[in-house]
Scaffold this active site. Structure first.
Site, PDB file in Angstrom:
ATOM      1  N   MET A 210      14.661  77.255 -10.649  1.00 52.56           N
ATOM      2  CA  MET A 210      15.978  77.253 -11.305  1.00 52.56           C
ATOM      3  C   MET A 210      15.882  77.944 -12.666  1.00 52.56           C
ATOM      4  O   MET A 210      16.757  77.770 -13.523  1.00 52.56           O
ATOM      5  CB  MET A 210      16.495  75.821 -11.468  1.00 52.56           C
TER       6      MET A 210
ATOM      7  N   HIS B 229       5.709  77.146 -13.483  1.00 48.86           N
ATOM      8  CA  HIS B 229       6.326  78.067 -12.524  1.00 48.86           C
ATOM      9  C   HIS B 229       5.404  79.279 -12.281  1.00 48.86           C
ATOM     10  O   HIS B 229       5.239  79.718 -11.137  1.00 48.86           O
ATOM     11  CB  HIS B 229       7.663  78.597 -13.059  1.00 48.86           C
TER      12      HIS B 229
ATOM     13  N   SER C 173       7.961  70.928 -17.824  1.00 51.46           N
ATOM     14  CA  SER C 173       9.259  70.856 -17.163  1.00 51.46           C
ATOM     15  C   SER C 173      10.284  71.599 -18.005  1.00 51.46           C
ATOM     16  O   SER C 173      10.234  71.556 -19.246  1.00 51.46           O
ATOM     17  CB  SER C 173       9.682  69.389 -17.014  1.00 51.46           C
ATOM     18  N   SER C 174      11.219  72.260 -17.318  1.00 53.43           N
ATOM     19  CA  SER C 174      12.285  72.961 -18.051  1.00 53.43           C
ATOM     20  C   SER C 174      13.071  71.973 -18.900  1.00 53.43           C
ATOM     21  O   SER C 174      13.633  72.334 -19.935  1.00 53.43           O
ATOM     22  CB  SER C 174      13.232  73.644 -17.067  1.00 53.43           C
ATOM     23  N   ARG C 175      13.136  70.712 -18.452  1.00 51.42           N
ATOM     24  CA  ARG C 175      13.936  69.717 -19.172  1.00 51.42           C
ATOM     25  C   ARG C 175      13.213  69.163 -20.405  1.00 51.42           C
ATOM     26  O   ARG C 175      13.834  68.472 -21.206  1.00 51.42           O
ATOM     27  CB  ARG C 175      14.352  68.576 -18.240  1.00 51.42           C
TER      28      ARG C 175
ATOM     29  N   LYS D 150       4.642  68.628  -8.840  1.00 51.93           N
ATOM     30  CA  LYS D 150       5.403  67.984  -9.919  1.00 51.93           C
ATOM     31  C   LYS D 150       6.621  67.248  -9.342  1.00 51.93           C
ATOM     32  O   LYS D 150       6.961  66.155  -9.757  1.00 51.93           O
ATOM     33  CB  LYS D 150       5.825  69.059 -10.918  1.00 51.93           C
TER      34      LYS D 150
ATOM     35  N   HIS E 273       8.261  78.283 -17.182  1.00 60.61           N
ATOM     36  CA  HIS E 273       7.120  77.915 -18.031  1.00 60.61           C
ATOM     37  C   HIS E 273       5.852  78.143 -17.211  1.00 60.61           C
ATOM     38  O   HIS E 273       5.919  78.607 -16.064  1.00 60.61           O
ATOM     39  CB  HIS E 273       7.259  76.460 -18.505  1.00 60.61           C
TER      40      HIS E 273
ATOM     41  N   GLN F 168       8.609  87.154 -18.161  1.00 64.47           N
ATOM     42  CA  GLN F 168       7.415  86.386 -17.761  1.00 64.47           C
ATOM     43  C   GLN F 168       6.968  86.746 -16.350  1.00 64.47           C
ATOM     44  O   GLN F 168       5.778  86.842 -16.054  1.00 64.47           O
ATOM     45  CB  GLN F 168       7.713  84.886 -17.794  1.00 64.47           C
TER      46      GLN F 168
ATOM     47  N   ASP G  83      14.161  86.250 -20.584  1.00 62.31           N
ATOM     48  CA  ASP G  83      12.789  85.812 -20.841  1.00 62.31           C
ATOM     49  C   ASP G  83      12.079  85.475 -19.519  1.00 62.31           C
ATOM     50  O   ASP G  83      10.886  85.770 -19.352  1.00 62.31           O
ATOM     51  CB  ASP G  83      12.816  84.589 -21.771  1.00 62.31           C
ATOM     52  N   ASP G  84      12.812  84.869 -18.572  1.00 62.23           N
ATOM     53  CA  ASP G  84      12.223  84.548 -17.254  1.00 62.23           C
ATOM     54  C   ASP G  84      11.729  85.822 -16.567  1.00 62.23           C
ATOM     55  O   ASP G  84      10.611  85.867 -16.046  1.00 62.23           O
ATOM     56  CB  ASP G  84      13.264  83.874 -16.343  1.00 62.23           C
TER      57      ASP G  84
HETATM   58  P1  AMP Z   1      12.470  73.922 -11.080  1.00 56.69           P
HETATM   59  O1  AMP Z   1      12.757  75.267 -11.683  1.00 56.69           O
HETATM   60  O2  AMP Z   1      12.234  72.856 -12.086  1.00 56.69           O
HETATM   61  O3  AMP Z   1      13.419  73.557  -9.983  1.00 56.69           O
HETATM   62  O4  AMP Z   1      11.059  74.079 -10.377  1.00 56.69           O
HETATM   63  C1  AMP Z   1      10.772  75.136  -9.513  1.00 56.69           C
HETATM   64  C2  AMP Z   1       9.430  74.890  -8.880  1.00 56.69           C
HETATM   65  O5  AMP Z   1       8.437  74.811  -9.900  1.00 56.69           O
HETATM   66  C3  AMP Z   1       9.364  73.587  -8.092  1.00 56.69           C
HETATM   67  O6  AMP Z   1       8.609  73.797  -6.904  1.00 56.69           O
HETATM   68  C4  AMP Z   1       8.649  72.670  -9.050  1.00 56.69           C
HETATM   69  O7  AMP Z   1       7.956  71.615  -8.410  1.00 56.69           O
HETATM   70  C5  AMP Z   1       7.683  73.631  -9.722  1.00 56.69           C
HETATM   71  N1  AMP Z   1       7.223  73.114 -10.999  1.00 56.69           N
HETATM   72  C6  AMP Z   1       8.006  72.648 -12.017  1.00 56.69           C
HETATM   73  N2  AMP Z   1       7.230  72.194 -13.025  1.00 56.69           N
HETATM   74  C7  AMP Z   1       5.940  72.366 -12.631  1.00 56.69           C
HETATM   75  C8  AMP Z   1       4.669  72.075 -13.229  1.00 56.69           C
HETATM   76  N3  AMP Z   1       4.564  71.511 -14.426  1.00 56.69           N
HETATM   77  N4  AMP Z   1       3.556  72.392 -12.530  1.00 56.69           N
HETATM   78  C9  AMP Z   1       3.637  72.965 -11.304  1.00 56.69           C
HETATM   79  N5  AMP Z   1       4.804  73.263 -10.689  1.00 56.69           N
HETATM   80  C10 AMP Z   1       5.936  72.958 -11.339  1.00 56.69           C
END
Ligand code: AMP
Length: 285
Positions: free
Chosen positions: A35, A42, A190-192, A154, A39, A86, A82-83
């Site tokens: 999403m 990802h 985490s993005s959050r 995660k 970081h 990266q 930025d995404d």
């Molecule tokens: P998100 O953008 O948060 O929906 O995450 C996208 C993908 O990145 C999902 O498969 C998450 O499980 C993975 N992800 C998010 N944070 C981490 C983390 N700290 N380490 C490894 N994978 C992650």
């Protein structure tokens, strides 16, 4: 579309054309669904996909159907330029960035409703969530037609749900799970995390600390329920306002844990101020 350092597809037609060209060259394609607000966690998924694939597609789509009206869809961090930078740096080949109307055109009406691994835990608090995730991931798999898709541990229950829908619906791809990337103090990236105040950020690693304690206790033969109750007390004492769950489950099915039958996992979700943190850890020596 502005100039980006790597190609960005915004329509299914453009995406299909690019993937078809790769396929005609016999190349193996890996998908990393995200999403955005990327970081190191990802980027680690991109690197894992690169181990077995020739071409990597990273999708960036903040999926409205997995957010409840009370949740943070409108404020979810969006850092697209930025995404892409990266991803270019990480040698990703293509960004798949559909608009909501490209993903859900007028008249869209189909929903994938997972059960099994989707029951309990997150679903008790976010009942809409896995239906939204399963539907968008099914669409992403149809759009990109990857050989593999990489998901982070995660979001451990999400990974189990994705494995389940792929198995149940005979989707022709392999799902690869990736270890959680953490900050130096143990907090899962985490993005959050960017929602956290400086004070909350100092408190946040406690969630990793207490679930690690539960895992160690259960590994030594201790009682899981009392360990989870004690962990919840520690989180509350440490400054967490609300504990959604701390649970010990079977790592494969997310059903009841029996050490004689298979590996275990400790999973937790808790609120620090306005931020909901989730984390999990293996029960292993
Ligand atoms: P998100 O953008 O948060 O929906 O995450 C996208 C993908 O990145 C999902 O498969 C998450 O499980 C993975 N992800 C998010 N944070 C981490 C983390 N700290 N380490 C490894 N994978 C992650």
């Amino acid at each position: 579309m502005p100039d980006f350092p790597i190609p960005v597809s915004a329509t299914v037609a453009d995406l299909r054309l690019r993937v078809r060209t790769w396929r005609s060259e016999g190349l193996r394609v890996g998908l990393v669904p995200t999403m955005g607000a990327l970081h190191e966690g990802h980027i680690s998924l991109v690197r894992i996909a690169q181990q077995t694939c020739d071409r990597i597609v990273t999708s960036i789509f903040v999926n409205p159907t997995q957010f409840a009206p009370t949740e943070d869809f409108s404020t979810y961090p969006r850092t697209f330029d930025d995404d892409v930078a990266q991803l270019a740096e990480a040698d990703c080949h293509l960004v798949w960035a559909p608009t909501p109307s490209e993903m859900y055109p007028e008249g869209f009406a189909t929903r994938v409703v997972p059960a099994g691994a989707a029951e309990g835990l997150e679903t008790d608090f976010r009942p809409h969530f896995f239906g939204g995730v399963a539907t968008v991931c099914t669409k992403l798999f149809q759009q990109v037609t990857p050989d593999i898709a990489v998901f982070g541990e995660k979001d451990f229950q999400q990974l189990a749900v994705i494995r389940q829908i792929v198995r149940d619906l005979d989707m022709p791809l392999s799902i690869v799970g990736a270890p959680t990337v953490r900050e130096a103090d143990g907090l899962a990236m985490s993005s959050r995390n960017r929602y956290l105040s400086a004070d909350e950020r100092r408190t946040a690693p406690l969630i990793h600390e207490v679930i690690s304690g539960v895992a160690a206790h259960v590994l030594e033969g201790g009682n899981a329920d009392s360990a989870c109750a004690e962990a919840a007390r520690q989180l509350t004492a440490g400054g967490f306002q609300k504990i959604d769950y701390i649970a010990v489950r079977d790592a494969a099915t997310l059903g009841a844990y029996d050490p004689k039958k298979g590996a275990g996992r400790v999973l937790a979700a808790a609120w620090l101020g306005k931020t909901r943190l989730i984390d999990n850890i293996a029960i292993e020596s």
